[in-house]
Design a protein around this motif. Structure first.
Motif, short mmCIF file in Angstrom:
data_model
loop_
_atom_site.label_atom_id
_atom_site.label_comp_id
_atom_site.label_asym_id
_atom_site.label_seq_id
_atom_site.Cartn_x
_atom_site.Cartn_y
_atom_site.Cartn_z
N UNK A 423 -2.01 -26.11 -0.21
CA UNK A 423 -2.68 -26.94 -1.22
C UNK A 423 -3.66 -26.12 -2.04
N UNK A 424 -4.33 -25.15 -1.41
CA UNK A 424 -5.27 -24.29 -2.12
C UNK A 424 -4.58 -23.14 -2.84
N UNK A 425 -3.36 -22.78 -2.38
CA UNK A 425 -2.74 -21.55 -2.86
C UNK A 425 -1.81 -21.70 -4.05
N UNK A 426 -1.33 -22.92 -4.33
CA UNK A 426 -0.46 -23.11 -5.49
C UNK A 426 -0.93 -24.30 -6.30
N UNK A 427 -0.57 -24.30 -7.58
CA UNK A 427 -0.91 -25.41 -8.46
C UNK A 427 0.34 -26.00 -9.07
N UNK A 428 0.19 -26.54 -10.25
CA UNK A 428 1.34 -27.08 -10.99
C UNK A 428 1.66 -26.14 -12.14
N UNK A 429 2.93 -25.76 -12.25
CA UNK A 429 3.34 -24.89 -13.34
C UNK A 429 3.03 -23.43 -13.13
N UNK A 430 2.73 -23.03 -11.89
CA UNK A 430 2.47 -21.61 -11.63
C UNK A 430 3.74 -20.79 -11.86
N UNK A 431 3.58 -19.62 -12.43
CA UNK A 431 4.71 -18.70 -12.63
C UNK A 431 5.00 -17.96 -11.33
N UNK A 432 6.24 -17.64 -11.07
CA UNK A 432 6.56 -16.83 -9.89
C UNK A 432 5.83 -15.50 -9.93
N UNK A 433 5.43 -15.03 -8.75
CA UNK A 433 4.73 -13.74 -8.67
C UNK A 433 5.72 -12.58 -8.57
N UNK A 483 5.97 -26.85 -7.51
CA UNK A 483 4.65 -27.37 -7.84
C UNK A 483 3.97 -27.98 -6.62
N UNK A 484 2.62 -27.98 -6.64
CA UNK A 484 1.83 -28.41 -5.48
C UNK A 484 2.22 -29.81 -5.00
N UNK A 485 2.25 -30.78 -5.92
CA UNK A 485 2.46 -32.18 -5.50
C UNK A 485 3.78 -32.35 -4.78
N UNK A 486 4.84 -31.78 -5.33
CA UNK A 486 6.15 -31.95 -4.70
C UNK A 486 6.20 -31.26 -3.35
#
Length: 501
Positions: A423-433, A483-486
């Motif tokens: 939950x702290x490590x990803x958000x919504x719409x983050x690009x792959x690293x 995305x975080x929510x899913x």
């Protein structure tokens, strides 16, 4: 014949465009390009009972898709190129009748009044005597005036070509000198049935003669027909073309490849997501040696190297594993935009038939490309690898959620412990690293170490929870694309499944 090299491919529209026809078409085109010649497409559609417009369309579309469209001949249902047509046998009936009459007038052909029952009796008698099939020639001596009278009276009669005795020599460009005794050809050859319809051996020779074919490049299964064709060419008084018989295409068990035992239709390979570049590359290697260790070659590179001298005599084994490897290499070669365009129809079909829950946007597919390009042997593999991204929800399989070394309670505790870090490590719409350092992965590895778990087991449980799969693109980048929510919703669902297990 003129000095210009002229080759041809002459498919029969009695079935789909298949691997064997495609390989033959390719070798003809390559030979024409290597020698400044003309490549002709002719349609052999005299088998009216089995020929269909749908099969012809499939053949012509397959040739077009592979880049094997005609320089001259049939291009589409409504288009022919060149001045030596018609290029469909169904439009050449008058020409066949004309040439047959010439052979009859010259005494090189005769009317055969044998009934089906009489011919069946002959065949049965030879079978009982353990002799190969051969027409007895019982009508060969009927006087011309008597034969003409009987035909005029309405008696049914086929027209047979007189097979000249002796050894027929084939100076084959692949197989070398081949000698076949005319005694083995089955006796005098029917060239027109009683209803005046022409037979293959006759039509193919008339067409090749009329169209100035200088080189006949075809499969080895036609080698036994070639003496009949040579005798017909000689009877017509035309220059013999040169012959080259390509090796048979074999199954891995070295039996002849056929639609009964193997997938042969080009359209099936196209639907699976094989690239045309890969199919051309692979087909060229079915019986031809590059002269080097190179396996991944463009059609231009193949054209620059191709010669019949490097075509092998032995059968060529169709190795699907090798084809998939070559296809994967070609997928890696595609530009970003080209790969996206080629994947687009596969995602559209998957959305239409319910394999994914919603259509994928171009941006979503584009974001996947760096993750899947190195992992897919076929374009269709992208759907199997990424369908979890386009599903509204998952039906978790408890067996997948629990690594082999764990109990269900351990898997549940691991998901519960990992949840806040995710939950702290990803958000919504983050690009792959991609290959960049991943702080989330580092934190989860620390969690596993602190709890005495193997990181691989934790990641396996997380992968099954977030994707419902055991094989996906890299786990943490897959989560970022979800995305975080899913991801959190799916982890919560997985925890609930494990709690109830």
């Amino acid at each position: 014949m003129s000095g210009e090299m002229r080759v041809r491919i002459a498919p029969s529209p009695t079935g789909p465009f298949h691997i064997g026809t495609a390989r033959t078409a390719l070798f003809n085109l390559l030979y024409a390009r290597a020698n400044g010649g003309t490549y002709i497409v002719r349609v052999e559609d005299t088998d009216t009972a089995r020929s269909t417009a749908e099969h012809e369309a499939d053949i012509l579309e397959g040739l077009r898709w592979l880049g094997l469209e005609a320089d001259e001949g049939v291009v589409s249902a409504t288009e022919e190129r060149g001045g030596r047509g018609p290029y469909r046998q169904s439009a050449r009936s008058a020409r066949y009748a004309e040439v047959a009459a010439q052979l009859y007038t010259a005494g090189l052909a005769y009317y055969c009044f044998c009934t089906s029952a009489e011919l069946d009796a002959e065949r049965s008698a030879r079978e009982k005597a353990k002799l190969p099939p051969r027409y007895s020639g019982r009508c060969a001596g009927i006087a011309a005036d008597e034969a003409a009278r009987r035909v005029a009276a309405g008696e049914s009669a086929a027209l047979r070509f007189r097979i000249k005795p002796g050894v027929v020599v084939i100076d084959d460009l692949v197989r070398g000198r081949v000698e076949i005794d005319a005694e083995a050809l089955g006796g005098d050859l029917v060239i027109l049935r009683a209803d005046s319809s022409p037979l293959y051996h006759f039509t193919v020779v008339v067409d090749d003669a009329d169209m100035g074919i200088t080189h006949v490049i075809r499969g080895e299964d036609h080698l036994s027909n070639t003496p009949k064709h040579i005798l017909l060419f000689e009877a017509l008084g035309v220059t013999l073309p040169k012959f080259a018989h390509l090796p048979l295409i074999l199954n891995p068990d070295r039996t002849k490849m056929s639609k009964r035992k193997s997938q042969t239709a080009i359209s099936d390979y196209r639907a699976e997501g094989f690239l045309k570049e890969a199919i051309i590359n692979f087909l060229a290697l079915l019986g031809w040696s590059t002269g080097s260790e190179d396996e991944v070659l463009s059609v231009e590179e193949i054209q620059g190297r191709f010669s019949l001298e490097h075509v092998q005599k032995a059968g060529a084994v169709f190795d699907r594993t090798r084809l998939e490897w070559i296809n994967g290499q070609w997928i890696r070669k595609l530009t970003h935009g080209d790969l996206l365009a080629r994947l687009r129809p596969f995602y559209d079909r998957a959305a239409a038939d319910g394999r994914i829950g919603r259509p994928a946007t171009d941006d979503e597919i584009a974001a996947l490309l760096p993750l899947i390009r190195e992992r897919i042997p076929l374009l269709s593999s992208a759907i199997e690898l990424t369908d979890f991204l386009f599903l509204d929800g998952l039906q978790h399989d408890p067996a997948l959620l629990v690594p082999k070394r764990w109990e269900a309670a351990t898997a549940r505790a691991a998901l519960e412990a990992a949840r806040p870090l995710i939950a702290d490590g990803i958000g919504e719409g983050d690009a792959p690293l991609l290959d960049a350092p991943d702080a989330l992965e580092a934190k989860l590895r620390t969690l596993a170490e602190e709890q005495g778990w193997k990181a691989g087991d934790l990641f396996m449980a997380l992968r099954a929870a977030a994707t419902g799969r055991t094989a996906t693109p890299p786990l943490f980048d897959s989560m970022r694309l979800l995305g975080r929510a899913a991801v959190l919703t799916r982890i919560d669902q997985a925890i609930a499944v494990l709690r109830a297990a």
